[in-house]
Design an enzyme around this catalytic site. Structure first.
Site, PDB file in Angstrom:
ATOM      1  N   ASP B 310     108.313  88.796  29.995  1.00  0.00           N
ATOM      2  CA  ASP B 310     109.314  88.344  30.963  1.00  0.00           C
ATOM      3  C   ASP B 310     108.733  88.488  32.351  1.00  0.00           C
ATOM      4  OD1 ASP B 310     111.490  87.520  29.475  1.00  0.00           O
ATOM      5  OD2 ASP B 310     112.056  89.589  29.028  1.00  0.00           O
ATOM      6  N   ASP B 347     125.634  91.616  52.493  1.00  0.00           N
ATOM      7  CA  ASP B 347     124.902  91.188  51.286  1.00  0.00           C
ATOM      8  C   ASP B 347     124.266  92.403  50.613  1.00  0.00           C
ATOM      9  OD1 ASP B 347     123.425  90.005  49.377  1.00  0.00           O
ATOM     10  OD2 ASP B 347     122.486  88.507  50.700  1.00  0.00           O
ATOM     11  N   GLU B 379     130.401  77.797  44.150  1.00  0.00           N
ATOM     12  CA  GLU B 379     130.679  76.478  44.716  1.00  0.00           C
ATOM     13  C   GLU B 379     129.952  76.270  46.041  1.00  0.00           C
ATOM     14  OE1 GLU B 379     134.286  78.131  43.886  1.00  0.00           O
ATOM     15  OE2 GLU B 379     133.032  77.936  42.104  1.00  0.00           O
ATOM     16  N   THR B 380     130.126  77.258  46.932  1.00  0.00           N
ATOM     17  CA  THR B 380     129.524  77.066  48.262  1.00  0.00           C
ATOM     18  C   THR B 380     128.030  77.344  48.244  1.00  0.00           C
ATOM     19  OG1 THR B 380     129.949  79.342  48.879  1.00  0.00           O
ATOM     20  CG2 THR B 380     131.663  77.736  49.424  1.00  0.00           C
ATOM     21  N   SER B 382     126.519  79.702  49.315  1.00  0.00           N
ATOM     22  CA  SER B 382     126.079  80.289  50.579  1.00  0.00           C
ATOM     23  C   SER B 382     126.987  81.468  50.910  1.00  0.00           C
ATOM     24  CB  SER B 382     126.130  79.254  51.707  1.00  0.00           C
ATOM     25  OG  SER B 382     127.490  78.864  51.919  1.00  0.00           O
ATOM     26  N   SER B 383     126.527  82.325  51.790  1.00  0.00           N
ATOM     27  CA  SER B 383     127.345  83.445  52.217  1.00  0.00           C
ATOM     28  C   SER B 383     127.171  83.584  53.722  1.00  0.00           C
ATOM     29  CB  SER B 383     126.917  84.727  51.501  1.00  0.00           C
ATOM     30  OG  SER B 383     125.577  85.025  51.821  1.00  0.00           O
TER      31      SER B 383
END
Lengths: 566, 679
Positions: B310, B347, B379-380, B382-383
């Site tokens: 991995d 974040d 959906e967006t 983004s933050s």
């Protein structure tokens, strides 16, 4: 360099010159590729297939191959026994020679079906021409069987994953008609032009230089001698084999016969390279075989050309070497050379008496047969070598940290079991046989006095040689041994049978099992089997397994003799 | 690898092994080893000869001589037994230290009452727990046995097993739902279902393997045993037939001489060390904190052709890190960096933290009134953060482009170029905007572990192909694969892709190893020839694989491959050594057998040994003491060097083959000089 030595080197160079293209040709035969002889031979082969009701394209598994081999051998065994036991009244007996006794007929038949040609009789008095022809047929059959089996193993090694290993009958017929027959024809013609008899007439009467009348045996000698050499059979038409001037009249015929002894065994190694498309592997195998061969050849020649120190002390010049039991027309070196060729290849024809060799010569000829794969017998020489490859692959595979594999196939317990049994068989037969004879003799030396012309170490060598020769399917003898007795006929007969068929069944089974296994592609962690390093490993395994297990026995024979003499 | 520093011969283990050496003389147990069994028969015969000579038999040499031969043979056996016993003792000691963690602990078992589970908790001993039982664990509890969390989440201290002090999180329903007996719950409460009956865990199975109770010979061991038995048979034939040969030559040979010749010629060195080598192989695996379910798995590991790894955690450090800030044209550097930091305040992801780290600015130093944090959603994509009239966003290229263009602002061509460039370099671009104006691009990069490409190089030289498995897109995957030096990669990998890859390689005849932890991985782990499950993984994964790694270390596969190779190599080299020794032994014993009767054979006595008796004794003594000399090698294994098969063969053939021929010549000669004083 003496001309004798140059002659030997030229002989070997000629062998190599012919063996390489011949190997390619045999490879093409095994691969069913077209050759320029097809047009001549296809119709001939067709006749045999039609007569035998054989479909030459039907693929066989390894067990079917073995069944075919044993069937051919069993049928002809019965026919030969019948001929040898009844030849007195059968046709083609101009000299009125008698039929054989039961045990001698058994020994002789076994000896010829097993490609051994151990002869406990003298051809000129012991066989009718029908008998000789029957045995000559066997010289073809046993040689072609050897080649066919070799073809099966090559095919098995070539294929990635299969149980279809070609057709035994077609391998057999192709080997006989397209290889043995044409070369034999050429060799026989050369022999005839040099004076070897080729006739069905009976004995001739000649007047010697002394003015006396003498009877000289004749017969289809040239044809017999040709196949005896090419098929690594070695059984002579006459008792003294190729020392007899009728079989081997001069130095030229000596070269032709000497080359014939080793031609096909070496060619088969190159055929391996052609069939597998692995030339380097073939050269590695050839290199190991040649190294072993030279290590036996050089001491034999030095021993024989060095002469006998005991005679030297008596004031007899030994500058021409040890000439006892040798033909003056060949000399010490060429005789020693022949002796090494004939014992290394399981041929067994002789042009000098091995019994009279120096202890060194006795030792090396014995060792050649004990190893039995430095070129080896036709077809079976490679099969013996194959067993040693398997053992070497196993040990060296472990040494590089991988489950051992050979040509992409994993070597596991089952293959090891078979390989080990075959490797064990040869020492077992030789040592147990000699032990039995020694035990009998030691228990009652008077009763068995007729066995040994020379008691002591040399007598031991004679018994050891007889069993070694039988087990190696060689057929030469230390002729000081009185061997036409029930004991020797039966004992060596059994040894020859076991030593012929088990070492064929074993490698064919291994090759067949491996062929059916999953193919593992090579990686850089895989042990390469076509390198000098691996070649050395195989040589070491041969040395330890084949040579060392005979060390104690050899010590009491030729080695003790050597140290007593020098 | 917490116990790798232990010495080979710890006194208490030696004591234990010494005792075992005598117990193992029992023929019933020795018969499994054909080589040593024949030595035992030979020893018994010598004992009879001793008694016989003591009662006045003549012609067999002195009683003292026979007795010495008997003693040496007995020691040969004891040495061989000791080798096996010490290997077992070491393995057992290692296993015991792991097993200590699972001593009797009280378990809080939930008793089902009526048709429903009610949390009626009973305290029962851990040994009474059966598969399917459910127990609960609270902070401070020692987990009584192996199981799978069915409810809850907890931090767990697994240092008892792994030696790693940092606690780990285990939770129900994921790929990290397994708990191990003996580990300690630090926080929270979990409900655990027992997955194995007492005494049936992987560790228990491993201990049984080491102890020999259920140790089965591996296929390779069987094949080698056949080879050794074959050699033994050859030498039985050689020795038995020598009797009539000697009778013929009128050479009397004593029974002691026959027995000595036989014992010296058969491969006792490898025969005596064979099982020790196998046990030591499993022990080495255990020392690397890998539990193997069979000895065969370790062996197979040595044959591995393809290694599936991995990406995350194995090739790269777990998470991406911000490595660069790329400015949009006409934007002040400080503005962009400040915006990037602000967008990452809330974040919690490692990526976000790494942006603040790269910026080197403390977010608290900014004066932000009434911040409103915008969370990342699928959906967006983004933050960001809103405060006053400022809207800062950080997100994927296409999401941000959408946002910017919707607001009627142009998306700078230079940024589009940059984004492509970053992706092409295997990085992840994050575009930062302020009030729908593009400020710049933050470049996130995978950090390739240091030293990993050297390890792949080493694997390549071993002939092992490495394959990286990743969820990344092919472009990124290719870049990382090249940088890390793996041979191949599977990009955008789904669980079934692994399976298909394994099957395809196997169809080509290759052996494949992989490591996995999830239930998704279970079929692939089962399909792989060597499947290593992480101990933290699900029960299904652990059942499917044939090894379990207690450290959960994805690079462990590389070690396992080397352990497997070492195991086979040790067997091979010691076999070679053992057989090569025969040359010298022949030259010691054969002249000794015959020299009295055939003085001419003095010429064969190339070592110039003192007398026939001293020669025979020296050979047998050498044959015996070489075993303890080689025990350390058998236990540690022959070092594997990835220098290519032919070079490796040459090297080992030189050391153990040629060495095996020369060493006994010297050894026997030296021993003879000492023994020659007495005999």
């Amino acid at each position: 360099m003496s001309s004798e030595i140059i002659g030997i080197i030229v002989m070997y160079a000629l062998v190599l010159l012919m063996a390489i293209p011949l190997g390619r040709y045999i490879g093409k035969l095994f691969n069913y590729e077209n050759t320029w002889l097809d047009r001549a031979f296809n119709p001939i082969d067709q006749i045999f297939y039609k007569m035998g009701g054989i479909d030459p394209y039907r693929q066989m598994g390894w067990k079917e191959h073995l069944a075919a081999l044993l069937t051919i051998n069993a049928v002809w065994f019965i026919i030969s026994m019948f001929v040898l036991l009844n030849m007195e009244w059968l046709p083609l007996n101009p000299d009125g020679n008698p039929s054989m006794s039961g045990d001698l007929a058994f020994n002789t038949t076994v000896s010829f079906i097993t490609n051994t040609n151990l002869q406990h009789y003298s051809g000129e008095t012991g066989l009718s021409y029908l008998g000789q022809l029957t045995l000559m047929l066997w010289q073809f059959i046993s040689a072609a069987c050897g080649m066919a089996v070799c073809g099966v193993v090559f095919t098995a090694m070539k294929e990635k994953t299969t149980t279809q290993l070609g057709n035994f009958y077609s391998f057999f017929v192709r080997s006989a008609t397209r290889v043995l027959l044409p070369i034999c024809f050429v060799a026989a013609v050369i022999l005839v032009f040099n004076g070897t008899p080729m006739t069905f007439e009976g004995k001739d009467t000649i007047t010697t230089l002394e003015g006396k009348e003498q009877q000289v045996s004749r017969g289809p000698v040239a044809a017999f001698v040709a196949i005896k050499q090419l098929g690594t059979n070695g059984g002579g038409f006459y008792g003294p084999n190729s020392a007899n001037p009728m079989e081997n009249p001069n130095y030229i015929t000596n070269i032709v016969e000497n080359i014939s002894i080793v031609l096909i065994p070496i060619a088969l190694v190159f055929a391996l390279g052609y069939v597998l498309k692995r030339r380097k592997l073939a050269w590695t195998v050839f290199g190991v075989m040649t190294l072993g061969f030279l290590l036996l050849l050089i001491p034999t020649i030095t021993g024989e050309t060095g002469g006998n120190p005991a005679l030297e002390k008596m004031g007899i010049s030994q500058t021409a070497g040890n000439l006892e039991g040798k033909e003056m027309r060949f000399g010490a070196a060429a005789s020693a050379n022949w002796a090494t060729y004939t014992t290394c290849t399981s041929n067994g024809s002789v042009n000098a008496m091995h019994d009279s060799f120096t202890p060194m010569g006795g030792l090396t000829t014995l060792l050649g047969m004990m190893v039995n794969c430095f070129y080896g017998g036709i077809g079976v020489g490679f099969l013996n070598f194959y067993i040693f490859i398997i053992l070497a692959v196993f040990i060296s595979g472990l040494m590089v940290g991988r489950t051992p594999e050979f040509l992409g196939k994993k070597i596991e317990a089952r293959e090891m079991k078979i390989a080990m049994m075959v490797a064990l068989l040869h020492p077992l037969l030789i040592l147990a046989g000699t032990a039995l004879a020694s035990h009998l003799y030691a228990g009652n030396p008077e009763a068995y006095a007729s066995w040994l012309a020379n008691p002591g170490y040399h007598g031991f060598s004679e018994m050891l040689y007889e069993f070694t020769s039988s087990s190696a399917n060689n057929g030469s003898g230390f002729e000081g041994l009185g061997d036409n007795t029930v004991f020797w006929n039966i004992a060596t007969g059994i040894v020859m049978l076991l030593a012929r068929y088990l070492p064929i069944i074993g490698p064919v089974a291994i090759a067949g099992i491996l062929a059916a296994k999953k193919y593992v592609p090579e990686s850089s962690g895989t042990l390469k089997t076509d390198t000098p390093t691996f070649g050395f490993m195989v040589f070491a395994v041969i040395f330890i397994v084949a040579a060392l297990s005979f060390f104690p026995a050899l010590t009491l024979g030729p080695i003790a003799e050597y140290f007593s003499l020098y | 690898m917490k116990s790798s520093t232990t010495t080979l011969f710890q006194p208490e283990l030696v004591k234990q092994a010494l005792k075992q050496s005598f117990i193992k003389l029992n023929p019933a147990s020795l018969i499994k080893n054909p080589v040593m069994f024949t030595v035992e028969i030979s020893t018994t015969i010598m004992l009879c000869v001793c008694v016989w000579t003591a009662t006045g038999a003549t012609g067999q040499g002195s009683f003292a001589y026979n007795f010495v031969v008997f003693l040496i043979l007995l020691f040969t056996l004891l040495f061989a037994n000791f080798a096996e016993a010490i290997a077992e003792a070491r393995g057992k000691a290692q296993a015991d230290s792991l097993r200590k963690t699972r001593e009797e602990t009280p378990a809080k078992k939930i008793e089902p009452v009526g048709e429903m589970y009610v949390d009626e908790v009973q305290i029962v001993p851990s040994s009474s727990l059966k598969k399917g039982d459910v127990f609960i664990c609270e902070p401070g509890d020692i987990i009584p046995t192996d199981g799978e969390i069915i409810e809850g989440l907890a931090t767990i201290d697994e240092s008892a097993i792994t030696g790693e002090s940092a606690p780990v999180i285990r939770e129900a329903g994921g790929d990290k739902s397994s708990v191990t007996g003996g580990t300690k719950v630090l926080s929270d409460k979990i409900k655990v279902q027992v997955t194995t009956n007492a005494g049936e865990s992987f560790l228990d199975k491993m201990i049984a393997l080491v102890e020999g109770a259920s140790r089965q010979k591996t296929p390779n061991e069987i094949a080698l045993t056949i080879l050794l038995a074959g050699f033994t048979l050859v030498f039985i034939i050689v020795c038995v037939t020598l009797k009539p040969f000697a009778d013929y030559a009128n050479v009397p040979i004593t029974i002691a001489a026959f027995i000595s010749l036989f014992v010296c010629l058969i491969p006792t060195t490898i025969g005596g060390l064979l099982s020790a080598i196998g046990i030591a192989g499993m022990d080495r695996a255990l020392r690397a904190n890998v539990i193997t379910k069979s000895g065969k798995a370790v062996e197979t590991a040595g044959d591995i052709d393809v290694l599936l790894l991995d990406k995350t955690g194995t090739i790269t450090i777990g998470n991406r890190k911000a490595t660069h800030f790329h400015l949009a044209p006409g934007v002040a550097g400080n503005d962009f960096i400040q915006a990037a930091v602000l967008s990452s305040i809330a974040d919690e992801t490692p990526e976000g933290k790494s942006i603040i780290e790269l910026a080197g600015k403390d977010p608290k130093s900014f004066d932000i009134p009434t911040p409103r944090f915008i969370k990342f959603t699928a959906e967006t994509r983004s933050s960001g953060i809103d405060f006053a009239d400022v809207r800062i966003r950080k997100g994927a290229y296409d999401a941000i482009k959408n946002l910017v263009e919707k607001a009627g602002n142009p998306f700078p061509e230079a940024i589009t170029q940059k984004v492509k460039e970053v992706s092409g370099n295997g990085g992840t671009p994050l575009v930062v905007t302020k009030n729908e104006q593009v400020l710049g691009v933050v470049e996130l990069q995978d950090i390739i572990k240091t030293g990993i490409s050297e390890r792949f190089d080493r694997l390549r030289k071993m002939g092992v192909k490495t394959v990286m498995v990743t969820g990344d897109n092919p472009l990124t995957a290719k870049y990382i694969a090249e940088k890390a030096g793996v041979d191949d990669f599977i990009a955008e990998a789904k669980p079934e892709d692994k399976m298909n890859y394994i099957k395809a390689e196997q169809a080509k005849g290759k052996l494949v190893a992989m490591m996995g932890d999830g239930t998704n991985d279970a079929p692939a782990l089962a399909q792989a020839d060597v499947g290593v499950a992480m101990n933290s993984g699900t029960q299904a994964a652990k059942e499917a694989g044939n090894m379990v790694d207690l450290d959960n270390d994805p690079t462990k596969l590389i070690e396992i491959v080397e352990i497997g190779k070492q195991l086979l190599m040790t067997r091979g080299t010691l076999t070679t050594f053992s057989i090569a020794n025969d040359v010298a032994k022949y030259f010691a014993i054969i002249p000794a057998l015959f020299i009295t009767a055939i003085p001419a054979l003095q010429g064969l006595n190339i070592m110039q040994l003192h007398s026939p008796e001293s020669a025979i004794l020296s050979a047998v003594i050498f044959n015996a003491i070489i075993i303890p000399f080689l025990i350390p090698l058998a236990l540690k294994g022959v070092a594997y060097k990835p220098i290519g098969a032919s070079a490796l063969l040459r090297r080992n053939l030189f050391i153990y083959g040629l060495g095996g021929v020369i060493v006994p010549f010297i050894g026997i000669k030296v021993i003879d000089m000492l023994v020659g004083v007495f005999f």
